[in-house]
Design a protein around this motif. Structure first.
Motif, PDB file in Angstrom:
ATOM      1  N   ASN A  38       0.829  -1.205  -0.097  1.00  0.00           N
ATOM      2  CA  ASN A  38      -0.013   0.005  -0.151  1.00  0.00           C
ATOM      3  C   ASN A  38       0.642   1.263  -0.078  1.00  0.00           C
ATOM      4  O   ASN A  38       0.227   2.372  -0.176  1.00  0.00           O
ATOM      5  N   VAL A  63       0.485   7.942   0.915  1.00  0.00           N
ATOM      6  CA  VAL A  63       0.237   6.568   0.889  1.00  0.00           C
ATOM      7  C   VAL A  63      -0.280   6.215  -0.600  1.00  0.00           C
ATOM      8  O   VAL A  63      -0.983   6.822  -1.238  1.00  0.00           O
ATOM      9  N   TRP A  70      -3.081  11.896   0.962  1.00  0.00           N
ATOM     10  CA  TRP A  70      -2.846  11.486   2.304  1.00  0.00           C
ATOM     11  C   TRP A  70      -1.197  11.308   2.460  1.00  0.00           C
ATOM     12  O   TRP A  70      -0.590  10.370   2.108  1.00  0.00           O
ATOM     13  N   ILE A 172      -2.261   5.502  11.373  1.00  0.00           N
ATOM     14  CA  ILE A 172      -2.932   4.599  10.442  1.00  0.00           C
ATOM     15  C   ILE A 172      -3.505   3.439  11.127  1.00  0.00           C
ATOM     16  O   ILE A 172      -4.811   3.326  11.021  1.00  0.00           O
ATOM     17  N   LEU A 176      -7.288   3.105  11.144  1.00  0.00           N
ATOM     18  CA  LEU A 176      -7.942   1.972  10.372  1.00  0.00           C
ATOM     19  C   LEU A 176      -8.629   0.710  10.977  1.00  0.00           C
ATOM     20  O   LEU A 176      -9.344   0.304  10.616  1.00  0.00           O
ATOM     21  N   ASP A 229       2.803  -4.788  11.864  1.00  0.00           N
ATOM     22  CA  ASP A 229       2.216  -4.890  10.820  1.00  0.00           C
ATOM     23  C   ASP A 229       2.418  -6.210  10.199  1.00  0.00           C
ATOM     24  O   ASP A 229       2.514  -6.369   8.872  1.00  0.00           O
ATOM     25  N   HIS A 231       1.107  -8.962   8.950  1.00  0.00           N
ATOM     26  CA  HIS A 231       0.087  -9.811   8.250  1.00  0.00           C
ATOM     27  C   HIS A 231       0.948 -10.726   7.213  1.00  0.00           C
ATOM     28  O   HIS A 231       2.070 -10.730   7.086  1.00  0.00           O
ATOM     29  N   PHE A 249       6.001  -0.182  10.352  1.00  0.00           N
ATOM     30  CA  PHE A 249       4.951   0.139  11.320  1.00  0.00           C
ATOM     31  C   PHE A 249       5.561  -0.050  12.835  1.00  0.00           C
ATOM     32  O   PHE A 249       4.917  -0.034  13.824  1.00  0.00           O
ATOM     33  N   ARG A 346     -11.346  -5.224  10.366  1.00  0.00           N
ATOM     34  CA  ARG A 346     -11.012  -4.050   9.565  1.00  0.00           C
ATOM     35  C   ARG A 346     -10.756  -4.457   8.217  1.00  0.00           C
ATOM     36  O   ARG A 346     -10.941  -3.695   7.271  1.00  0.00           O
ATOM     37  N   ARG A 347     -10.487  -5.702   8.102  1.00  0.00           N
ATOM     38  CA  ARG A 347     -10.025  -6.414   6.522  1.00  0.00           C
ATOM     39  C   ARG A 347     -11.152  -6.398   5.762  1.00  0.00           C
ATOM     40  O   ARG A 347     -11.140  -6.724   4.509  1.00  0.00           O
ATOM     41  N   ALA A 352      -8.412  -0.730   4.134  1.00  0.00           N
ATOM     42  CA  ALA A 352      -7.464  -1.844   3.234  1.00  0.00           C
ATOM     43  C   ALA A 352      -7.914  -3.251   3.573  1.00  0.00           C
ATOM     44  O   ALA A 352      -8.222  -3.802   4.743  1.00  0.00           O
TER      45      ALA A 352
END
Ligand code: SR1
Ligand code: MG
Length: 403
Positions: A38, A63, A70, A172, A176, A229, A231, A249, A346-347, A352
């Motif tokens: 992203n 971003v 942004w 963020i 988010l 972050d 993921h 992050f 959130r996903r 995002a």
């Protein structure tokens, strides 16, 4: 940002030439911009004649997936480079080697991992990763323990915290994950078919209270240096190898946020398995592998973390207090579960998304998969403070999928 400019492919090749240990001076090099995240540019430079390569990552001052309206600090490249070095020192097999950081150009030059596959893609292709739970639990135990008040000098930790103040990237996450999905917000992004689910989130008082508690933990608990972050798009994998990348992050936060990120993304893929027919035996098999990996990630992490504490604990008060380690791990499991749930929700409704769900081509199946992800995520959030065992998360996933 004096002197900063986004690199062209030609400039990336020129920079790559300054690494004589990788490329010979006369080498024919080719370059591809492969950034699919992203936020950043990622150049992959290769020498076709030898197969050797390098990765050059550059932060953009905004971003990428949103646009220049942004803005985002390029100091995150410094934070990422420093976090990679610390994490590589603590888990050398599991984190790429950094060759150079250039703070002015927001550039990190690192080891080429292009023989690996982004784990999210691997999971979507239903590759089995037998080592993953072992590897990621080692990464988590090593990096979280040895950057915390349990495993390093508490004075040095305070100094290190200053270097990892990551205001904009934390914002963020605060926005988010712990805010926008629970109210009407222009950045939320969900299909009309699940608008009822988004409205239900906003009206669920018990859920909102748990999210407030999780948000508070994220804002206030500087327990350890987090990846921030973690993921499955931040992990490169092969069945025999795991490499954790992308810690831009990184900051001092609650440990459960990193562990929860891994579990959330395994469970998002679990929900995405709706893509395959219920009669397809391999759907059941792959889900079993995913749940086994959830189980293994927590159980192996907690065993390794306890061993590190017993062998390397720095604080005699913590080490000598009867039952304190058990209470600490109980609370960490609860945090992990709460954060995992928040990361799933959130996903699906936030800004995002993840391809595990969004790439399902059939509208009805995609809707079912998203509802399943929400149902698991919400249950993890609701029940997080009563968790005593990772088996409760497995039961929640199995029960939701059986409905
Ligand atoms: C605005 S950035 C959106 C998301 O991408 C990153 O990978 C983080 O997960 C962030 O929340
Ligand atoms: Mg990233």
């Amino acid at each position: 940002m004096p002197g900063y400019h986004p690199y062209s492919e030609a400039e990336a090749i020129e920079l790559a030439r300054s690494f004589p240990d990788v490329f010979s001076p006369e080498a024919e090099l080719s370059c591809r911009e492969i950034g699919d995240g992203n936020l950043n540019l990622v150049f992959h430079i290769t020498e076709p004649a030898t197969g050797k390569g390098l990765i050059i990552k550059q932060a953009l001052p905004y971003v990428k997936v949103f646009g220049e309206s942004w803005p985002l600090s390029i100091d995150r490249a410094r934070i990422e480079g420093e976090a990679l070095r610390i994490q590589h020192a603590l888990a050398p097999e599991l984190v790429p080697q950094v060759f150079l950081t250039d703070h002015e150009q927001a550039i990190t030059v690192m080891e080429d991992l292009s023989d690996h596959v982004i784990l999210r893609k691997g999971l979507m292709d239903r590759t089995v990763y037998p080592r993953f739970a072992g590897d990621i639990s080692t990464f988590l135990a090593q990096t979280l323990f040895f950057t915390s008040d349990l495993g390093m000098s508490q004075q040095e930790k305070k100094l290190r915290q200053q270097a990892f103040v990551n205001v904009e990237l934390c914002q963020i996450t605060e926005d988010l994950i712990f805010d926008e999905p629970y109210r009407e917000h222009e950045r939320n992004n969900y299909e009309d078919a699940i608008a009822d689910e988004a409205a239900a989130l906003r009206a669920d008082g018990a859920l909102l209270t748990e999210i407030a508690l999780l948000r508070e933990k994220f804002l206030t608990r500087g327990e350890a240096l987090l990846h921030g972050d973690l993921h499955t798009g931040s992990i490169f994998a092969l069945p025999e190898s795991t490499k954790v990348i992308d810690p831009e992050f990184a900051f001092y936060g609650p440990m459960g946020f990193d562990i929860g990120a891994v579990i959330a993304n395994l469970l998002l893929n679990y929900a995405g398995q709706e893509h395959w027919s219920a009669d397809d035996a391999s759907r059941k098999d792959y889900r079993e592998f995913l749940l086994e990996t959830v189980r293994g990630t927590w159980t192996q992490f907690s065993a390794k973390f306890r061993t590190l504490w017993d062998e390397h604990g720095q604080d005699p008060v913590f080490s000598n207090a009867p039952g304190y380690q058990d209470l600490y791990l109980d609370r960490l499991l609860q945090d992990t579960i709460g954060f995992a749930g928040a990361k799933m929700v959130r996903r699906v409704v936030g800004f995002a998304h993840v391809a595990d769900l969004d790439a399902i081509p059939d509208d009805a199946v995609r809707e079912r998969a998203k509802r399943l992800a929400l149902s698991i995520g919400k249950e993890l959030i609701r029940q997080n403070r009563s968790f005593r065992s990772i088996e409760q998360a497995i039961d929640i996933a199995l029960t939701a999928a059986a409905r």
